[in-house]
Scaffold this motif. Structure first.
Motif, PDB file in Angstrom:
ATOM      1  N   VAL A 482      -8.791  72.549  42.988  1.00 33.53           N
ATOM      2  CA  VAL A 482     -10.010  72.844  42.171  1.00 33.53           C
ATOM      3  C   VAL A 482     -10.297  71.711  41.597  1.00 33.53           C
ATOM      4  CG1 VAL A 482      -9.348  75.474  42.115  1.00 33.53           C
ATOM      5  CG2 VAL A 482      -8.423  74.024  40.306  1.00 33.53           C
ATOM      6  N   ALA A 483     -11.314  71.642  41.158  1.00 31.93           N
ATOM      7  CA  ALA A 483     -11.942  70.276  40.424  1.00 31.93           C
ATOM      8  C   ALA A 483     -11.322  70.360  39.111  1.00 31.93           C
ATOM      9  CB  ALA A 483     -13.462  70.188  40.389  1.00 31.93           C
ATOM     10  N   PRO A 484     -10.796  69.256  38.571  1.00 32.35           N
ATOM     11  CA  PRO A 484     -10.437  69.132  36.977  1.00 32.35           C
ATOM     12  C   PRO A 484     -11.716  69.792  36.174  1.00 32.35           C
ATOM     13  CG  PRO A 484      -9.859  67.408  38.049  1.00 32.35           C
ATOM     14  CD  PRO A 484     -10.687  67.877  38.982  1.00 32.35           C
ATOM     15  N   LEU A 485     -11.540  70.582  35.205  1.00 28.54           N
ATOM     16  CA  LEU A 485     -12.166  70.802  34.130  1.00 28.54           C
ATOM     17  C   LEU A 485     -13.234  69.524  33.551  1.00 28.54           C
ATOM     18  CD1 LEU A 485     -10.562  74.068  32.455  1.00 28.54           C
ATOM     19  CD2 LEU A 485     -12.281  73.903  34.329  1.00 28.54           C
ATOM     20  N   PRO A 486     -14.300  69.879  33.310  1.00 29.98           N
ATOM     21  CA  PRO A 486     -14.766  68.677  32.765  1.00 29.98           C
ATOM     22  C   PRO A 486     -14.568  68.627  31.115  1.00 29.98           C
ATOM     23  CG  PRO A 486     -16.472  70.499  32.854  1.00 29.98           C
ATOM     24  CD  PRO A 486     -15.151  70.799  33.825  1.00 29.98           C
ATOM     25  N   ALA A 487     -14.411  67.528  30.422  1.00 30.96           N
ATOM     26  CA  ALA A 487     -13.698  67.302  29.128  1.00 30.96           C
ATOM     27  C   ALA A 487     -14.975  67.806  28.257  1.00 30.96           C
ATOM     28  CB  ALA A 487     -13.541  66.016  28.755  1.00 30.96           C
ATOM     29  N   PRO A 488     -14.408  68.632  27.376  1.00 32.08           N
ATOM     30  CA  PRO A 488     -15.474  69.102  26.338  1.00 32.08           C
ATOM     31  C   PRO A 488     -16.555  67.998  25.510  1.00 32.08           C
ATOM     32  CG  PRO A 488     -13.555  70.377  26.008  1.00 32.08           C
ATOM     33  CD  PRO A 488     -13.166  69.150  26.857  1.00 32.08           C
ATOM     34  N   ALA A 489     -17.400  68.098  24.922  1.00 29.20           N
ATOM     35  CA  ALA A 489     -18.403  67.129  24.231  1.00 29.20           C
ATOM     36  C   ALA A 489     -17.415  66.439  23.150  1.00 29.20           C
ATOM     37  CB  ALA A 489     -19.491  67.670  23.772  1.00 29.20           C
ATOM     38  N   GLU A 490     -17.434  65.426  23.000  1.00 29.80           N
ATOM     39  CA  GLU A 490     -16.760  64.398  22.159  1.00 29.80           C
ATOM     40  C   GLU A 490     -16.789  64.736  20.908  1.00 29.80           C
ATOM     41  OE1 GLU A 490     -14.068  61.819  20.570  1.00 29.80           O
ATOM     42  OE2 GLU A 490     -14.215  62.592  22.661  1.00 29.80           O
ATOM     43  N   LYS A 491     -18.102  65.364  20.445  1.00 31.62           N
ATOM     44  CA  LYS A 491     -18.551  65.835  19.081  1.00 31.62           C
ATOM     45  C   LYS A 491     -17.269  66.810  18.660  1.00 31.62           C
ATOM     46  CE  LYS A 491     -22.397  67.501  16.257  1.00 31.62           C
ATOM     47  NZ  LYS A 491     -23.744  67.934  16.539  1.00 31.62           N
ATOM     48  N   VAL A 679      -4.713  67.118  14.747  1.00 33.64           N
ATOM     49  CA  VAL A 679      -4.956  68.451  15.537  1.00 33.64           C
ATOM     50  C   VAL A 679      -5.898  68.076  16.599  1.00 33.64           C
ATOM     51  CG1 VAL A 679      -5.702  71.004  15.515  1.00 33.64           C
ATOM     52  CG2 VAL A 679      -4.127  69.922  13.645  1.00 33.64           C
ATOM     53  N   ALA A 680      -7.135  67.809  16.247  1.00 35.06           N
ATOM     54  CA  ALA A 680      -8.119  67.410  17.143  1.00 35.06           C
ATOM     55  C   ALA A 680      -7.785  66.506  18.289  1.00 35.06           C
ATOM     56  CB  ALA A 680      -9.384  67.104  16.569  1.00 35.06           C
ATOM     57  N   ALA A 681      -6.975  65.398  17.947  1.00 31.10           N
ATOM     58  CA  ALA A 681      -6.607  64.356  18.930  1.00 31.10           C
ATOM     59  C   ALA A 681      -5.250  64.913  20.079  1.00 31.10           C
ATOM     60  CB  ALA A 681      -5.981  63.346  18.473  1.00 31.10           C
ATOM     61  N   ILE A 682      -4.710  65.928  19.372  1.00 34.87           N
ATOM     62  CA  ILE A 682      -3.672  66.451  20.306  1.00 34.87           C
ATOM     63  C   ILE A 682      -4.171  67.571  21.190  1.00 34.87           C
ATOM     64  CG2 ILE A 682      -1.357  68.127  20.277  1.00 34.87           C
ATOM     65  CD1 ILE A 682      -1.004  66.693  17.510  1.00 34.87           C
ATOM     66  N   VAL A 683      -5.052  68.413  20.844  1.00 33.28           N
ATOM     67  CA  VAL A 683      -5.809  69.411  21.607  1.00 33.28           C
ATOM     68  C   VAL A 683      -6.617  68.562  22.672  1.00 33.28           C
ATOM     69  CG1 VAL A 683      -7.565  71.205  21.602  1.00 33.28           C
ATOM     70  CG2 VAL A 683      -5.781  71.031  19.984  1.00 33.28           C
ATOM     71  N   LYS A 684      -7.222  67.568  22.291  1.00 34.13           N
ATOM     72  CA  LYS A 684      -8.008  66.695  23.460  1.00 34.13           C
ATOM     73  C   LYS A 684      -7.075  66.277  24.360  1.00 34.13           C
ATOM     74  CE  LYS A 684     -10.940  62.705  23.763  1.00 34.13           C
ATOM     75  NZ  LYS A 684     -11.568  61.455  22.983  1.00 34.13           N
ATOM     76  N   GLU A 685      -6.029  65.638  24.178  1.00 34.03           N
ATOM     77  CA  GLU A 685      -5.118  65.080  24.954  1.00 34.03           C
ATOM     78  C   GLU A 685      -4.583  66.250  25.890  1.00 34.03           C
ATOM     79  OE1 GLU A 685      -2.307  62.910  27.273  1.00 34.03           O
ATOM     80  OE2 GLU A 685      -4.281  62.392  26.237  1.00 34.03           O
ATOM     81  N   GLY A 686      -4.346  67.418  25.261  1.00 35.76           N
ATOM     82  CA  GLY A 686      -3.643  68.483  26.137  1.00 35.76           C
ATOM     83  C   GLY A 686      -4.627  69.000  26.998  1.00 35.76           C
ATOM     84  N   LEU A 687      -5.896  68.790  26.680  1.00 35.39           N
ATOM     85  CA  LEU A 687      -7.159  69.533  27.761  1.00 35.39           C
ATOM     86  C   LEU A 687      -6.995  68.491  28.783  1.00 35.39           C
ATOM     87  CD1 LEU A 687      -9.772  70.708  25.218  1.00 35.39           C
ATOM     88  CD2 LEU A 687      -8.233  72.167  26.745  1.00 35.39           C
ATOM     89  N   GLU A 693      -8.230  65.081  34.569  1.00 33.03           N
ATOM     90  CA  GLU A 693      -7.747  64.179  35.142  1.00 33.03           C
ATOM     91  C   GLU A 693      -6.286  63.748  35.023  1.00 33.03           C
ATOM     92  OE1 GLU A 693      -8.755  63.200  38.038  1.00 33.03           O
ATOM     93  OE2 GLU A 693     -11.000  63.725  38.044  1.00 33.03           O
ATOM     94  N   ALA A 694      -5.226  64.130  35.652  1.00 38.57           N
ATOM     95  CA  ALA A 694      -3.936  63.598  35.434  1.00 38.57           C
ATOM     96  C   ALA A 694      -3.484  62.268  35.495  1.00 38.57           C
ATOM     97  CB  ALA A 694      -2.847  64.701  35.813  1.00 38.57           C
ATOM     98  N   ALA A 695      -2.867  61.478  35.123  1.00 40.48           N
ATOM     99  CA  ALA A 695      -2.531  60.133  35.116  1.00 40.48           C
ATOM    100  C   ALA A 695      -1.201  60.348  36.308  1.00 40.48           C
ATOM    101  CB  ALA A 695      -1.887  59.505  33.954  1.00 40.48           C
ATOM    102  N   GLN A 700       1.349  68.059  35.046  1.00 44.71           N
ATOM    103  CA  GLN A 700       0.528  68.906  34.406  1.00 44.71           C
ATOM    104  C   GLN A 700       1.159  70.230  34.104  1.00 44.71           C
ATOM    105  OE1 GLN A 700      -3.060  68.492  37.643  1.00 44.71           O
ATOM    106  NE2 GLN A 700      -4.012  68.362  35.589  1.00 44.71           N
ATOM    107  N   ASN A 701       2.247  70.613  34.756  1.00 37.40           N
ATOM    108  CA  ASN A 701       2.875  71.915  34.265  1.00 37.40           C
ATOM    109  C   ASN A 701       3.401  71.779  33.015  1.00 37.40           C
ATOM    110  OD1 ASN A 701       1.700  72.878  36.716  1.00 37.40           O
ATOM    111  ND2 ASN A 701       3.322  71.877  37.912  1.00 37.40           N
ATOM    112  N   VAL A 702       2.892  71.579  32.062  1.00 38.78           N
ATOM    113  CA  VAL A 702       3.524  71.677  30.816  1.00 38.78           C
ATOM    114  C   VAL A 702       2.775  72.686  29.737  1.00 38.78           C
ATOM    115  CG1 VAL A 702       4.510  69.274  30.866  1.00 38.78           C
ATOM    116  CG2 VAL A 702       2.297  69.531  29.956  1.00 38.78           C
ATOM    117  N   PHE A 703       3.157  73.229  28.562  1.00 39.69           N
ATOM    118  CA  PHE A 703       2.297  73.495  27.603  1.00 39.69           C
ATOM    119  C   PHE A 703       2.483  72.804  26.127  1.00 39.69           C
ATOM    120  CE2 PHE A 703       6.333  76.007  27.963  1.00 39.69           C
ATOM    121  CZ  PHE A 703       6.634  76.175  26.662  1.00 39.69           C
ATOM    122  N   TYR A 704       1.696  72.898  25.570  1.00 39.21           N
ATOM    123  CA  TYR A 704       1.528  72.458  23.956  1.00 39.21           C
ATOM    124  C   TYR A 704       2.113  73.393  22.940  1.00 39.21           C
ATOM    125  CZ  TYR A 704      -0.285  67.932  25.536  1.00 39.21           C
ATOM    126  OH  TYR A 704      -0.414  66.782  26.182  1.00 39.21           O
TER     127      TYR A 704
END
Length: 900
Positions: A482-491, A679-687, A693-695, A700-704
């Motif tokens: 499946v295609a990676p989910l698009p990142a939510p808006a930066e705002k 909090v916002a930076a960690i959730v963004k990175e987790g998504l 797109e994983a490096a 990817q099989n982790v949880f926060y």
């Protein structure tokens, strides 16, 4: 004195009796039957009357227990489609190879279990040949929760099917070489085969219920039609003692989960002996499941018993079967016909007469071999009735013999769970019993051979044709591309960078606000699955009720008491929130189902489960381990975190150790953010990591796991510090220096580095001011967002060094050149920051909230544990005094000044 024969008052006395004379006639008729024909005849008539009433739709309470006989009479059993003789041969090969695999492995001392699959072989084979839908079928196929101790039999079938080879079977329980098989169903270890880890007993049945429920959730929300999927959970009767096994039975019945079937292998034995030595586990389970609202099918006796039941014209046989405890039935399995004649049949004159009509061979056939769970016809009838039943989940109670076909040395022996091998002679006897074409000469040097009829044999062709008709191999785990989910808006994330100004905001509130924005995202918003165990109002989530709705398969059949309010309690059939009531175990089972939907259903979901932090890892850490094994992805949020932050709740609510437990889970990325922008930076990175797109080489099989606090404090703006985003994600960055904090320390002032995580950073910032203003010490403050990620990175660096690769741990890079000693503090026990001590080059010390919590104000609790700002000042001075950078008397003066 009360007359014991008098009719006692009952709830019926409260109901109007429109015809007392007719009532008296019915009661008199019952008395007459009991007197003339005996109480057993009276009970039979009453049972028949209740059965007729139920069939006529007359509302009456159901009986919780029926006789110790099959629910489906022989005459009502459907014909089994297909070739029963062929299936018999396939099952024989599977039995042989399962026993051979464990026996061959015993020379390495790795263990294994033989007896469980031997008892359950037909329970699995019938399903694989006729019921279990594969991943290529409509929808997502079926979900199979395989009993952990039966794994050798599943491997044996995969070997026959060509999915495994002899080398892999020989590496059962020897995985380190890279071509082995895990002991039990472990998706992380064998991700193309196993979907669900089940051997941590009790978690399988609990997870199966919530998986079936989540399937309905996906359908009702319009995410995916899962109506063709059926959840099958294979369980042991001893396993049902685990409280988690039966914790959610009422939920399954209440929500009418007829897409769920439990198959309980009632071989009457657990690990050390009988499950219910002096009682009857089948009857106990029947009452428990019926009482919870389940459809119950008992499959107890094989066809050899038909003759006995036909001879039972008085009901004596059924009565005797109801009386005999499980341990005695187990004993009959090992005794000769004379013993059974005397002990079983001799207990009743009518049975003694019956026994005269039976040969010894007939008695032994019934009591040694003939069980409902060992006959394809009986099992097929039960499965067909289960999948056709509507309006309630079904449990099949299938009676078997533990160690069946393994010989007299195994069958029904108390120790057979611990018996890991058969002798060559026992294998030869088993070969003869199963009719397998294996020659004596095949036993080379006493090693039992694997058996296979050939890749193009009728057996293998039949097996593969049946699986093709049902949608492909099973069990199987598929991760659909499946295609990676698009990142939510930066705002949604950047809005926290400016801070809260003069407004006090708790990090729990910051997280909830972030989620509110993310669930509105047009691309990914519908994929969020908020999970909460009846504490949504505690966490400020009630505003999500009307906008997202609380999931209920029946919708909202009432007018809520707060309907006139803006944030009213809204339930909906397509509701997004899973509000589970007071059950952390159920909420975690929800989370596991949602977090693995990307594989189970090919639908990526983003669960976040928010809970009182003390009641997460401490209460359900076993499920967190299950989550890691099942390769789940999502966000666990421990709210009201910390040992001193949750005021007044006391010892059992004051969490000072969850990050320690979380650090033991290799799949958990644990963060203790201090500020909203973190909090916002960690959730963004987790998504990004879990769903985007994983490096290269990134798992990817982790949880926060995030700890957030209910202490409203000013949220600062995100500092303009180089590398801050990397520092937040990796676990450490310098929040400020003494100079950037507006402090002007004296020239050549001693300096110290204060590392704080979570709410503790606010105490460190106050200590920074006190050290400068009152003691002439310059302190730099660092935000340690993740002690465990810093440790994990350092461990990786150590491993790289062993391979000859030079890599400096991030914590050492970050602190490189920082002057003075390091003092770390958190709202957790000292073991949390001490995780990284060995990789810090500077002098190290720490403070923490060790010990049991207590009820008091935050200030008093922090003073009690010695983690408040003043305690930090004293600890900092003590470190500097040890280095000769401040006077030793300063420490004593500080203690006196602050009343420590």
């Amino acid at each position: 004195m009360t007359d014991p024969n008098a009719i006692q008052p009952s709830e019926l006395d409260q109901l109007p009796d429109r015809d007392p004379e007719e009532t008296a006639e019915w009661q008199a008729s019952l008395d007459a039957v009991a007197t003339a024909a005996g109480p057993h005849r009276a009970a039979y008539l009453m049972r028949r009357t209740l059965e007729r009433a139920e069939g006529a739709g007359i509302a009456l309470p159901k009986l919780l227990e029926t006789d110790y006989v099959n629910s489906i009479p022989t005459a009502a059993e459907p014909e089994v489609p297909g070739d029963e003789a062929m299936e018999q041969r396939i099952t024989a090969w599977n039995r042989w190879n399962a026993a051979a695999m464990v026996t061959r492995g015993s020379k390495y001392g790795v263990g294994g279990h033989i007896a469980t699959f031997a008892s359950a072989a037909w329970l699995y084979e019938t399903g694989f040949n006729h019921f279990f839908k594969g991943k290529e079928a409509d929808g997502s196929g079926d979900q199979l929760y395989i009993q952990g101790h039966a794994s050798p039999g599943i491997y044996a079938r995969a070997f026959l099917d060509g999915r495994l080879n002899e080398e892999q079977l020989d590496n059962f329980r020897r995985e380190s070489g890279g071509n082995g098989l895990p002991s039990y169903p472990h998706p992380r270890r064998l991700p193309w085969l196993w979907e669900f880890p089940t051997v941590s007993m009790g978690l399988g049945p609990l997870s199966a219920i919530y998986q079936a429920r989540f399937n309905r959730y996906l359908t009702n929300r319009g995410i995916k039609d899962t109506s063709a999927s059926h959840v099958w959970a294979f369980l042991g009767d001893g396993e049902m003692d685990e409280p988690e096994s039966t914790a959610a039975l009422a939920l399954a019945a209440r929500e009418e989960l007829d897409n769920l079937t439990f198959v309980i292998n009632c071989n009457l034995q657990r690990l050390d002996g009988p499950v219910r030595a002096n009682f009857k586990i089948v009857q106990e389970l029947e009452a428990q499941f019926r009482g919870a609202g389940w459809n119950v099918i008992k499959t107890l006796w094989g066809t050899a018993w038909d003759e006995l039941f036909q001879l039972d014209t008085t009901g004596a046989l059924v009565r005797r079967l109801r009386q005999v405890p499980d341990a005695q039935i187990q004993t009959y399995q090992t005794r000769d016909a004379a013993y059974i004649r005397q002990d079983f049949f001799g207990a009743d004159p009518a049975l003694a007469q019956m026994a005269k009509l039976l040969s010894d061979d007939k008695i032994l056939e019934c009591f040694h071999l003939s069980r409902g769970g060992h006959e394809a016809r009986k099992v097929y009838a039960a499965y067909k009735a289960a999948v056709e039943h509507k309006g309630a989940p079904t449990v099949i109670l299938a009676q078997t013999v533990k160690g069946h076909t393994l010989g007299e040395g195994f069958a029904s022996k108390n120790a057979n769970h611990q018996m890991k091998k058969l002798t060559v002679d026992e294998f030869k006897n088993m070969r003869d019993l199963l009719g397998l074409p294996i020659k004596d000469s095949d036993f080379v040097d006493g090693v039992v051979p694997y058996g296979h009829p050939g890749a193009d044999s009728p057996e293998v062709r039949y097996l593969q044709e049946r699986r093709a008709a049902l949608g492909g191999p099973a069990p199987a785990r598929r991760v659909h591309p499946v295609a990676p989910l698009p990142a939510p808006a930066e705002k949604a994330f950047s809005s926290f960078d400016k801070g809260s100004g003069s407004q006090n905001v708790a990090t729990t509130m910051a997280f909830v606000r972030l989620v509110k924005d993310l669930v509105r995202d047009k691309e990914t918003g519908k994929r969020w699955v908020p999970i909460v165990p009846d504490e949504a109002r505690t966490f400020g989530m009630e505003s999500l009720f009307p906008s997202l709705g609380i999931y209920s398969p029946k919708g909202q059949t009432y007018e809520p008491v707060d309907r006139d309010q803006l944030m009213y309690y809204k339930e909906a059939r397509n509701g997004q929130i899973l509000n589970e009531g007071i059950t952390e175990a159920g909420s975690m089972a929800d989370f596991i189902a949602a977090s693995t939907s990307y594989a189970t259903h090919g639908e990526t979901m983003i669960p976040f489960y928010i809970f009182y932090s003390m009641f997460g890892w401490q209460r359900t850490a076993d499920q967190m381990w299950q989550l890691g094994d099942q390769l789940g992805r999502g966000f666990l949020v421990g709210a009201t975190a910390g040992r001193t932050t949750l005021t007044g709740e006391g010892l059992q609510h004051a969490d000072g150790h969850s990050p320690v437990i979380a650090a033991t889970n290799p799949a958990a990325l644990t963060y203790d953010p201090a500020f909203a922008y973190e909090v916002a930076a960690i959730v963004k990175e987790g998504l990004r990591r879990m769903y985007g797109e994983a490096a290269p080489g990134e798992d990817q099989n982790v949880f926060y796991y995030l700890t957030v606090y209910n202490e409203p404090l000013p949220q600062p703006a995100k500092p303009s510090v180089e590398g801050i985003d990397e520092g937040i994600v990796k676990g450490l960055y310098r929040f400020n220096t003494a100079e950037s904090a507006g402090i002007t320390p004296p020239a050549n002032a001693p300096r110290i580095q204060l590392l704080g995580s979570g709410t503790a950073i606010h105490w460190a910032l106050k200590a920074q001011q006190l050290l400068a203003e009152e003691w002439g010490v310059a302190a730099d403050v660092w935000s340690a967002t993740s002690w465990s990620e810093l440790r994990r990175d350092a461990l990786d660096a150590d491993e790289a060094l062993l391979r000859g690769e030079e890599r400096v741990p991030f914590v050492r890079q970050a602190l490189q050149g920082a002057e003075g000693p390091v003092l770390a503090v958190s709202d957790y026990m000292r073991q949390v920051p001490d995780q990284i001590a060995q990789w810090v080059e500077q002098d190290w010390s720490s403070l923490g909230a060790d010990g049991f919590g207590l009820s008091d104000t935050r200030e008093a609790a922090r003073r009690h544990f010695g983690v408040d700002a003043e305690s930090i000042v004293v600890a900092a001075l003590a470190q500097l005094a040890k280095r000769g950078e401040v006077k030793a008397t300063s420490v004593k003066e500080a203690r006196a000044k602050y009343g420590l």
